[in-house]
Scaffold this active site. Structure first.
Site, PDB file in Angstrom:
ATOM      1  N   ASP A   1     137.389  31.180 -44.667  1.00 23.15           N
ATOM      2  CA  ASP A   1     138.385  32.090 -44.097  1.00 23.15           C
ATOM      3  C   ASP A   1     138.095  32.388 -42.459  1.00 23.15           C
ATOM      4  O   ASP A   1     137.014  32.185 -42.104  1.00 23.15           O
ATOM      5  CB  ASP A   1     138.070  33.569 -44.778  1.00 23.15           C
TER       6      ASP A   1
ATOM      7  N   ASP B   1     145.589  32.005 -48.652  1.00 22.95           N
ATOM      8  CA  ASP B   1     145.891  33.630 -49.063  1.00 22.95           C
ATOM      9  C   ASP B   1     147.269  34.027 -48.424  1.00 22.95           C
ATOM     10  O   ASP B   1     147.782  34.728 -49.177  1.00 22.95           O
ATOM     11  CB  ASP B   1     144.726  34.399 -48.259  1.00 22.95           C
TER      12      ASP B   1
END
Length: 208
Positions: A143, A159
């Site tokens: 991330d 995401d």
């Protein structure tokens, strides 16, 4: 008595049957789904690879952009907000199961889907596969997008695809339902008008 030679007649070869509208619809849906999913997955893999090979976990890359977000590398072994920590493999299996279900749904229902629904499914599929690849190959999800104006989990391109794809799919489905309801109402209204015309304006019988 003279016999004439028997002439053999050959039947013309059957022409290949044209594809039905449903088959064409499925083909276009599959092509749109595959192309968009492949592009989104490629962008996800490329961005993750760049940040994960260029920086260390916790590194902040640059200043906040427009006061909204910054880039900060995080290795996530769980789900959003730290839920299911260290359940990487199980979450990867869950992602694969969901993606298989999406493909099955596409095969069954693609003939009745609009473009928005197909786009939504493709984004969710690509996002699910992208994060599953991380979980199986790295043992964590990469991330790097960090909102600075609210308390929100660090996320990635996959995401974004899952979230936006779900919203697009639901909105497109609601639009399709609304459109079908309006079409049915219009058809019913036309039928009622036709019945009145057959009975006459007063509804008691045929017009004179």
């Amino acid at each position: 008595m003279e016999q004439t030679p028997t002439e053999t007649q050959t039947e013309p070869s059957a022409k290949p049957s044209a594809k039905s509208p449903k088959e064409c619809g499925r083909g276009r849906a599959a092509l749109l789904f595959a192309c968009l999913a492949a592009v989104w997955l490629a962008v996800d893999v490329a961005t993750k690879s760049y940040f994960n090979t260029s920086f260390a976990p916790g590194d902040v890359i640059g200043d906040p952009i427009a006061g909204l977000f910054r880039f900060r590398l995080v290795h996530n072994t769980g789900a959003a907000w730290g839920m299911f920590g260290d359940s990487t493999f199980a979450l990867g299996i869950m992602s694969i199961v969901v993606c298989i279900a999406l493909v099955a749904y596409l095969v069954i229902a693609s003939k009745d889907m609009n473009a928005g629904q197909i786009i939504g499914l493709a984004l969710v599929f690509a996002g699910g596969i992208g994060n599953a690849l991380d979980r199986f190959t790295l043992g964590y999800v990469v991330d790097f997008v960090d909102f600075t104006f609210i308390d929100f989990p660090v996320f990635n391109v996959a995401d974004i695809g899952v979230t936006c794809g779900f919203v697009v799919f639901i909105a497109s489905m609601l639009y399709a339902w609304r459109k079908a309801d309006l079409r049915a109402a219009a058809t019913t209204a036309l039928g009622d008008d036709g019945g009145k015309a057959d009975r006459g304006d007063d509804g008691k019988g045929p017009a004179a």
